[in-house]
Design a protein around this motif. Sequence first.
Motif, PDB file in Angstrom:
ATOM      1  N   ARG A 187     -24.964  49.226-123.846  1.00  0.00           N
ATOM      2  CA  ARG A 187     -24.970  49.375-122.600  1.00  0.00           C
ATOM      3  C   ARG A 187     -23.816  50.223-122.191  1.00  0.00           C
ATOM      4  N   ARG A 188     -23.503  51.463-122.769  1.00  0.00           N
ATOM      5  CA  ARG A 188     -22.355  52.507-121.745  1.00  0.00           C
ATOM      6  C   ARG A 188     -23.001  53.762-121.479  1.00  0.00           C
ATOM      7  N   VAL A 189     -23.993  53.757-122.104  1.00  0.00           N
ATOM      8  CA  VAL A 189     -24.899  54.626-121.279  1.00  0.00           C
ATOM      9  C   VAL A 189     -26.621  53.876-120.848  1.00  0.00           C
ATOM     10  N   VAL A 190     -27.731  54.423-120.457  1.00  0.00           N
ATOM     11  CA  VAL A 190     -29.229  53.769-119.885  1.00  0.00           C
ATOM     12  C   VAL A 190     -29.736  55.165-120.015  1.00  0.00           C
ATOM     13  N   ARG A 191     -31.050  54.746-119.854  1.00  0.00           N
ATOM     14  CA  ARG A 191     -31.785  55.679-119.701  1.00  0.00           C
ATOM     15  C   ARG A 191     -32.761  54.814-118.071  1.00  0.00           C
ATOM     16  N   VAL A 192     -32.493  56.121-117.657  1.00  0.00           N
ATOM     17  CA  VAL A 192     -33.365  55.755-115.985  1.00  0.00           C
ATOM     18  C   VAL A 192     -34.254  56.724-114.900  1.00  0.00           C
ATOM     19  N   HIS A 193     -34.806  56.453-114.323  1.00  0.00           N
ATOM     20  CA  HIS A 193     -35.569  57.153-113.545  1.00  0.00           C
ATOM     21  C   HIS A 193     -34.243  57.884-112.590  1.00  0.00           C
ATOM     22  N   LEU A 194     -34.609  58.978-112.611  1.00  0.00           N
ATOM     23  CA  LEU A 194     -33.158  59.243-112.041  1.00  0.00           C
ATOM     24  C   LEU A 194     -33.668  60.588-111.370  1.00  0.00           C
ATOM     25  N   MET A 195     -33.065  62.008-111.799  1.00  0.00           N
ATOM     26  CA  MET A 195     -33.041  63.243-111.554  1.00  0.00           C
ATOM     27  C   MET A 195     -34.336  63.600-111.142  1.00  0.00           C
ATOM     28  N   ARG A 196     -35.216  64.298-110.019  1.00  0.00           N
ATOM     29  CA  ARG A 196     -36.250  64.546-110.052  1.00  0.00           C
ATOM     30  C   ARG A 196     -37.210  63.881-110.037  1.00  0.00           C
ATOM     31  N   ARG A 197     -36.855  62.412-110.962  1.00  0.00           N
ATOM     32  CA  ARG A 197     -37.861  61.497-111.630  1.00  0.00           C
ATOM     33  C   ARG A 197     -38.597  61.386-112.755  1.00  0.00           C
ATOM     34  N   THR A 198     -37.470  61.927-113.078  1.00  0.00           N
ATOM     35  CA  THR A 198     -37.557  61.978-114.934  1.00  0.00           C
ATOM     36  C   THR A 198     -37.072  61.024-115.505  1.00  0.00           C
ATOM     37  N   VAL A 199     -36.986  60.324-116.862  1.00  0.00           N
ATOM     38  CA  VAL A 199     -36.285  59.865-117.426  1.00  0.00           C
ATOM     39  C   VAL A 199     -34.983  60.480-117.572  1.00  0.00           C
ATOM     40  N   HIS A 200     -33.930  60.059-117.383  1.00  0.00           N
ATOM     41  CA  HIS A 200     -32.483  60.434-118.138  1.00  0.00           C
ATOM     42  C   HIS A 200     -31.264  59.449-118.802  1.00  0.00           C
ATOM     43  N   LEU A 201     -30.596  60.458-119.339  1.00  0.00           N
ATOM     44  CA  LEU A 201     -29.490  59.269-120.048  1.00  0.00           C
ATOM     45  C   LEU A 201     -28.135  59.436-119.454  1.00  0.00           C
ATOM     46  N   VAL A 202     -27.973  58.436-119.037  1.00  0.00           N
ATOM     47  CA  VAL A 202     -26.698  58.798-118.257  1.00  0.00           C
ATOM     48  C   VAL A 202     -25.492  57.869-118.606  1.00  0.00           C
ATOM     49  N   THR A 203     -24.334  57.835-117.845  1.00  0.00           N
ATOM     50  CA  THR A 203     -23.135  56.940-118.220  1.00  0.00           C
ATOM     51  C   THR A 203     -23.572  55.317-117.311  1.00  0.00           C
ATOM     52  N   ALA A 204     -23.811  54.207-118.327  1.00  0.00           N
ATOM     53  CA  ALA A 204     -23.247  53.350-117.361  1.00  0.00           C
ATOM     54  C   ALA A 204     -22.820  53.363-115.870  1.00  0.00           C
ATOM     55  N   GLU A 205     -22.074  54.398-115.731  1.00  0.00           N
ATOM     56  CA  GLU A 205     -21.347  54.365-114.127  1.00  0.00           C
ATOM     57  C   GLU A 205     -21.832  54.855-113.029  1.00  0.00           C
ATOM     58  N   ASP A 206     -22.615  56.079-113.846  1.00  0.00           N
ATOM     59  CA  ASP A 206     -22.883  57.010-113.137  1.00  0.00           C
ATOM     60  C   ASP A 206     -24.533  56.681-112.625  1.00  0.00           C
ATOM     61  N   ALA A 207     -24.944  55.976-113.260  1.00  0.00           N
ATOM     62  CA  ALA A 207     -26.525  54.605-113.272  1.00  0.00           C
ATOM     63  C   ALA A 207     -26.113  53.703-111.823  1.00  0.00           C
ATOM     64  N   LEU A 208     -24.681  53.470-111.448  1.00  0.00           N
ATOM     65  CA  LEU A 208     -24.454  52.205-111.309  1.00  0.00           C
ATOM     66  C   LEU A 208     -24.089  53.118-109.305  1.00  0.00           C
ATOM     67  N   GLU A 240     -38.350  62.705-123.541  1.00  0.00           N
ATOM     68  CA  GLU A 240     -38.819  62.505-124.899  1.00  0.00           C
ATOM     69  C   GLU A 240     -37.308  62.077-125.786  1.00  0.00           C
ATOM     70  N   PRO A 241     -37.671  60.643-126.043  1.00  0.00           N
ATOM     71  CA  PRO A 241     -37.121  59.512-126.442  1.00  0.00           C
ATOM     72  C   PRO A 241     -35.901  60.241-127.530  1.00  0.00           C
ATOM     73  N   GLN A 242     -36.445  61.413-128.843  1.00  0.00           N
ATOM     74  CA  GLN A 242     -35.457  61.522-129.261  1.00  0.00           C
ATOM     75  C   GLN A 242     -34.248  62.595-129.165  1.00  0.00           C
ATOM     76  N   GLU A 243     -35.016  63.448-128.282  1.00  0.00           N
ATOM     77  CA  GLU A 243     -34.238  64.930-127.602  1.00  0.00           C
ATOM     78  C   GLU A 243     -33.456  64.512-127.228  1.00  0.00           C
ATOM     79  N   PRO A 244     -32.587  64.094-126.476  1.00  0.00           N
ATOM     80  CA  PRO A 244     -31.168  64.051-126.525  1.00  0.00           C
ATOM     81  C   PRO A 244     -30.559  63.955-127.857  1.00  0.00           C
ATOM     82  N   PHE A 245     -30.575  63.651-128.361  1.00  0.00           N
ATOM     83  CA  PHE A 245     -29.852  63.417-130.122  1.00  0.00           C
ATOM     84  C   PHE A 245     -29.425  65.493-130.319  1.00  0.00           C
TER      85      PHE A 245
END
Length: 371
Positions: A73-94, A46-51
């Motif tokens: 582009r220092r944080v990104v929204r990606v499919h990651l843990m449990r195949r759910t969308v997570h907001l993570v740092t660019a470094e962690d995404a890479l 849910e896009p607003q929930e991280p705020f």
Amino acid sequence: MPTKTAPVLDDRALNRATLARQALLEPTDASVLDTVSLLGGLQAQEPQEPFIGLWSRLRSFDPATLSDLLTERRVVRVHLMRRTVHLVTAEDALAWRSRFDAMLRQKVMGVYRAELQGVDLDELAEAGRAVMADGEPRTMTELVAALAHRWPQPGKRPLGEMLVSALLPVAQAPPRGLWRTKGGVRNVLLSSWLGREVDPPAPEGCDPVGQALVRRYLAAYGPATTTDLRSWCGLAGLPAAVAATRAELVSFRDERGRELLDLPDAPRPDPGTAAPVRFLPAFDNAVLGYHYRNRIIDDEHRGLSVAGERVVLVDGRVAATWRSEDGAVAVTPLRPLTGAEREELGAQAERLALFLSEGESERARIDAPVG
């Protein structure tokens, strides 16, 4: 198996440890970027929930800061843990994305196995990457339209889900995820968006990312079981990573005899430490980041944590749900509240209403307890 001499931590002790690690016991003065990193990302389907999650954790939070981190582009929204969308740092995404590749494919195949039977996934990934190579963000529909003539049988949804949530390392480009901004999902290759390819998989028999995930998880969620770790990240293949880091860890037991692992110097506050009221967003990992959630939510309310309900912590435990309606924050308790609890809850609800309305409203309402 835990040893007989391993100290026992009851649910209240585990609760206070979780609150301390999650910056829910005392707000943090850390930066938004550092907090996202500390938490190993924030659930963001849910896009607003991280705020809201950051507002609840930071002593001073300007939502524009997170929006800027997304556009920079220092944080990104990606499919990651449990195949759910997570907001993570660019470094962690890479660093992490390749480690999740097999799990993401398996998750999609678990839903669309019949539709995708016979599809060469490596060939599909190569074709999808070629379409996305120009760096232009695309919707899933646009991507599938460019490939459907080659794979007409699976259908648009299975083909698209496999591409954007599993085969292709993509980010969801802004304006998706910006503060008080609506925007559909437009996908862009991480390599295009962040300027370099994701880190390649480690050689067989070596799992530095898995070991890093063990340490990062325990720092933000420990003490915890290996089953909790698996539930948080969705990765089944971490026993070797746990074994490789075990010499660095300390061991406890919970009240049910399960082994809990932890970093030796991580905070484990006195169970009697007072815990303030905290409003959590939908799907917050402080609740979802465990298989055994007794430390923070009663079994009878466990379903709330996967139903997208926003919850309120009172004395550290889920004791109410909340919603925003007509400029007000409305709270529905799950149990009777004391006068002091209602007063504190009401004050925090007014603060949240001011935040969500950007200072236009501080209206709050506490309903009668359910049942």
